[in-house]
Design a protein around this motif. Structure first.
Motif, PDB file in Angstrom:
ATOM      1  N   UNK A 123      22.673  26.485   2.566  1.00  0.00           N
ATOM      2  CA  UNK A 123      24.009  26.004   2.797  1.00  0.00           C
ATOM      3  C   UNK A 123      24.441  24.930   2.254  1.00  0.00           C
ATOM      4  N   UNK A 124      24.046  24.070   1.072  1.00  0.00           N
ATOM      5  CA  UNK A 124      25.124  23.222   0.426  1.00  0.00           C
ATOM      6  C   UNK A 124      25.758  23.922  -0.696  1.00  0.00           C
ATOM      7  N   UNK A 125      25.301  25.283  -1.143  1.00  0.00           N
ATOM      8  CA  UNK A 125      25.847  26.220  -1.467  1.00  0.00           C
ATOM      9  C   UNK A 125      27.120  26.758  -1.003  1.00  0.00           C
ATOM     10  N   UNK A 126      26.959  26.969   0.276  1.00  0.00           N
ATOM     11  CA  UNK A 126      27.773  27.679   1.230  1.00  0.00           C
ATOM     12  C   UNK A 126      29.365  26.646   0.960  1.00  0.00           C
ATOM     13  N   UNK A 127      29.251  25.714   1.474  1.00  0.00           N
ATOM     14  CA  UNK A 127      29.713  24.608   1.312  1.00  0.00           C
ATOM     15  C   UNK A 127      30.588  24.010   0.090  1.00  0.00           C
ATOM     16  N   UNK A 128      30.053  24.346  -1.189  1.00  0.00           N
ATOM     17  CA  UNK A 128      30.247  24.438  -1.681  1.00  0.00           C
ATOM     18  C   UNK A 128      31.578  25.581  -2.497  1.00  0.00           C
ATOM     19  N   UNK A 129      31.076  26.687  -1.716  1.00  0.00           N
ATOM     20  CA  UNK A 129      31.309  27.607  -2.424  1.00  0.00           C
ATOM     21  C   UNK A 129      32.540  27.647  -1.583  1.00  0.00           C
ATOM     22  N   UNK A 130      33.162  27.356  -0.346  1.00  0.00           N
ATOM     23  CA  UNK A 130      34.287  26.520   0.583  1.00  0.00           C
ATOM     24  C   UNK A 130      34.758  25.939  -0.269  1.00  0.00           C
ATOM     25  N   UNK A 131      34.650  25.149  -0.306  1.00  0.00           N
ATOM     26  CA  UNK A 131      35.465  23.956  -1.260  1.00  0.00           C
ATOM     27  C   UNK A 131      35.977  24.271  -2.493  1.00  0.00           C
ATOM     28  N   UNK A 132      35.794  25.423  -3.500  1.00  0.00           N
ATOM     29  CA  UNK A 132      36.041  25.485  -4.559  1.00  0.00           C
ATOM     30  C   UNK A 132      37.511  26.430  -3.923  1.00  0.00           C
ATOM     31  N   UNK A 133      37.285  27.351  -2.930  1.00  0.00           N
ATOM     32  CA  UNK A 133      38.107  28.351  -2.924  1.00  0.00           C
ATOM     33  C   UNK A 133      38.213  29.400  -1.770  1.00  0.00           C
ATOM     34  N   UNK A 134      36.602  29.335  -1.741  1.00  0.00           N
ATOM     35  CA  UNK A 134      36.244  30.823  -1.185  1.00  0.00           C
ATOM     36  C   UNK A 134      35.856  32.547  -2.209  1.00  0.00           C
ATOM     37  N   UNK A 135      36.120  33.689  -2.067  1.00  0.00           N
ATOM     38  CA  UNK A 135      35.951  34.263  -2.863  1.00  0.00           C
ATOM     39  C   UNK A 135      37.147  34.749  -3.850  1.00  0.00           C
ATOM     40  N   UNK A 136      38.578  34.704  -3.586  1.00  0.00           N
ATOM     41  CA  UNK A 136      38.986  34.662  -4.192  1.00  0.00           C
ATOM     42  C   UNK A 136      39.172  33.387  -5.634  1.00  0.00           C
ATOM     43  N   UNK A 137      38.976  32.507  -5.442  1.00  0.00           N
ATOM     44  CA  UNK A 137      38.317  31.225  -6.521  1.00  0.00           C
ATOM     45  C   UNK A 137      37.599  31.674  -7.400  1.00  0.00           C
ATOM     46  N   UNK A 138      36.310  31.542  -6.739  1.00  0.00           N
ATOM     47  CA  UNK A 138      34.786  31.806  -7.230  1.00  0.00           C
ATOM     48  C   UNK A 138      35.218  32.992  -8.278  1.00  0.00           C
ATOM     49  N   UNK A 139      36.074  34.085  -8.051  1.00  0.00           N
ATOM     50  CA  UNK A 139      36.019  35.100  -8.507  1.00  0.00           C
ATOM     51  C   UNK A 139      37.056  34.910  -9.822  1.00  0.00           C
ATOM     52  N   UNK A 140      38.072  34.185  -9.635  1.00  0.00           N
ATOM     53  CA  UNK A 140      38.593  33.992 -10.370  1.00  0.00           C
ATOM     54  C   UNK A 140      38.039  33.041 -11.918  1.00  0.00           C
ATOM     55  N   UNK A 141      37.252  32.000 -11.511  1.00  0.00           N
ATOM     56  CA  UNK A 141      36.534  30.937 -12.367  1.00  0.00           C
ATOM     57  C   UNK A 141      35.603  31.955 -12.656  1.00  0.00           C
ATOM     58  N   UNK A 142      35.144  33.181 -12.308  1.00  0.00           N
ATOM     59  CA  UNK A 142      33.822  33.731 -13.370  1.00  0.00           C
ATOM     60  C   UNK A 142      34.701  34.921 -14.290  1.00  0.00           C
ATOM     61  N   UNK A 143      35.777  35.294 -13.608  1.00  0.00           N
ATOM     62  CA  UNK A 143      36.644  35.876 -14.243  1.00  0.00           C
ATOM     63  C   UNK A 143      37.298  35.521 -15.748  1.00  0.00           C
ATOM     64  N   UNK A 144      37.333  34.092 -15.497  1.00  0.00           N
ATOM     65  CA  UNK A 144      37.830  33.155 -16.277  1.00  0.00           C
ATOM     66  C   UNK A 144      36.470  33.853 -17.305  1.00  0.00           C
TER      67      UNK A 144
END
Length: 404
Positions: A271-292
């Motif tokens: 649940x804490x990880x989900x909150x952080x995922x949302x705060x980071x910007x969701x799927x698009x931003x998380x995916x962009x970080x991994x892509x980078x």
């Protein structure tokens, strides 16, 4: 907070940024992966599995996952289930494929083959399309199999096959599956949360993933996201008491409780990880970080002479497969230990034709960490006495097949 709890918290805080001197290396794997201090800290408290606070946590988690999926409200249901990702795959197959149905398993690595073994174990009919170590299943061949086997009711696709790091063409597979009047199931263990899978863009009936992948939680449970109309129709279909998604869903809807003891600490961390995922910007931003992460790491490794198994169109932002150097002084087990000594745990390869290894791009890492990974690889090669990281000629022949 007690003195002991304070000591524990301080010890954990020291590992916010993993460091080999502190005994915690970065996990360059497709999960378990390097987690944040906040996720670790969430596991310091004990929760009662029947208590209202924990039931509220479960409900919040389910809501957040459905929001992350991006489906029309009420169209899908979220069912968490204890166990590793393979438990969730078996739960999905045992619930969604009718007892008199037949599954087309699209395999291009270990996880597709494991799904075929699962179908065999639960006594359900299946047809296996085995593409070998890394070749992607393509729409035309899927369409051809479906046209020639009317008994097939469902198709299973692996979203990201971490044996090779390939991101399979799910949209293409979905299109031909539904054109043939069949239904698609997706194993998105290593991609959900970083690669978009909105059901109004790519049609499927169910998707499964795990807590310890792109949402950056810890191992202990997974979840199924199932089209509600399909889920209702699965009642009584499951081969297993404990893996019955319909029964788990009914119990969650009725009481808010898991049917059997839930991994409470893991849920709190997730649940804490989900909150952080949302705060980071969701799927698009998380995916962009991994892509980078991937792009920086791949560019650096290529400068050292390493070659990737896949070219750019198939590379996932999850994990990348590299051919081992042809130099006889390169011994993977020694290279692995040298990388670990420098604070990085990499992943062995699974190719059968040529030697390889894998480096993950997911978890609490950024471009700066990936540059450190490349520097560690360069130093490790020097310590091995390897002057060129170029792969053997056979590796180029294998890659040529993929790109044909």
């Amino acid at each position: 907070m007690s003195k002991l709890d304070n000591e524990r918290a301080n010890n954990l805080k020291s590992s916010l940024l993993p460091d080999p001197e502190m005994g915690e290396p970065f996990l360059l794997t497709p999960g378990p992966l390097t987690t944040s201090f906040a996720v670790k800290q969430a596991m310091l408290r004990d929760w009662g599995s029947w208590d209202g606070d924990f039931r509220a946590m479960t409900a919040d988690m389910r809501r957040r996952l459905l929001a992350l999926l991006g489906a029309e409200q009420g169209a899908f249901e979220c069912i968490p289930m204890q166990g590793s990702g393979s438990y969730l795959v078996e739960a999905m197959l045992g619930n969604m494929v009718p007892k008199d149905g037949k599954l087309l398993v699209l395999a291009n690595g270990a996880y597709g083959l494991r799904a075929a073994k699962t179908m065999e174990a639960i006594g359900r009919a299946y047809h296996l399309l085995d593409k070998g170590d890394y070749l992607p299943p393509r729409g035309a061949e899927v369409a051809d199999i479906l046209a020639n086997d009317p008994a097939i009711t469902h198709v299973l696709a692996i979203h990201c096959e971490t044996s090779s790091g390939i991101l399979n063409p799910i949209a293409e597979i979905s299109q031909v599956t539904y054109a043939a009047g069949r239904k698609l199931l997706v194993d998105s263990m290593s991609a959900f949360g970083a690669v978009p899978m909105e059901p109004d863009q790519i049609r499927y009936e169910a998707l499964v993933s795990s807590a310890n992948k792109c949402i950056e939680g810890v191992p202990g449970f997974g979840f199924a996201l199932v089209r509600r109309s399909e889920l209702i129709a699965t009642k009584g279909n499951c081969h297993s008491l404990s893996l019955d998604l319909h029964a788990q869903w009914e119990n969650l809807e009725k009481s808010g409780q898991w049917r059997f003891t839930p991994p409470t600490h893991v849920v709190a961390a997730f649940l804490e990880a989900l909150k952080a995922h949302e705060a980071e910007g969701g799927v698009a931003v998380r995916g962009a970080r991994y892509t980078s992460n991937r792009d920086v790491m791949v560019a650096g490794m290529r400068e050292l002479g390493f070659e990737t198994l896949l070219d750019a169109r198939w590379l996932s932002p999850i994990i990348v497969t590299f051919f081992c150097p042809a130099d006889e002084r390169f011994v993977f087990d020694r290279f692995y230990e040298l990388m670990k000594d420098k604070g990085f745990i990499i992943y062995p390869g699974k190719l059968t034709v040529v030697e390889s290894f894998r480096i993950g791009c997911i978890g609490q890492m950024d471009e700066a960490i990936m540059r450190r990974v490349v520097a560690a690889a360069k130093q490790s090669l020097e310590e091995l006495g390897v002057t060129s990281a170029a792969p053997p000629q056979a590796a180029f022949e294998e890659r040529k097949k993929l790109n044909a």
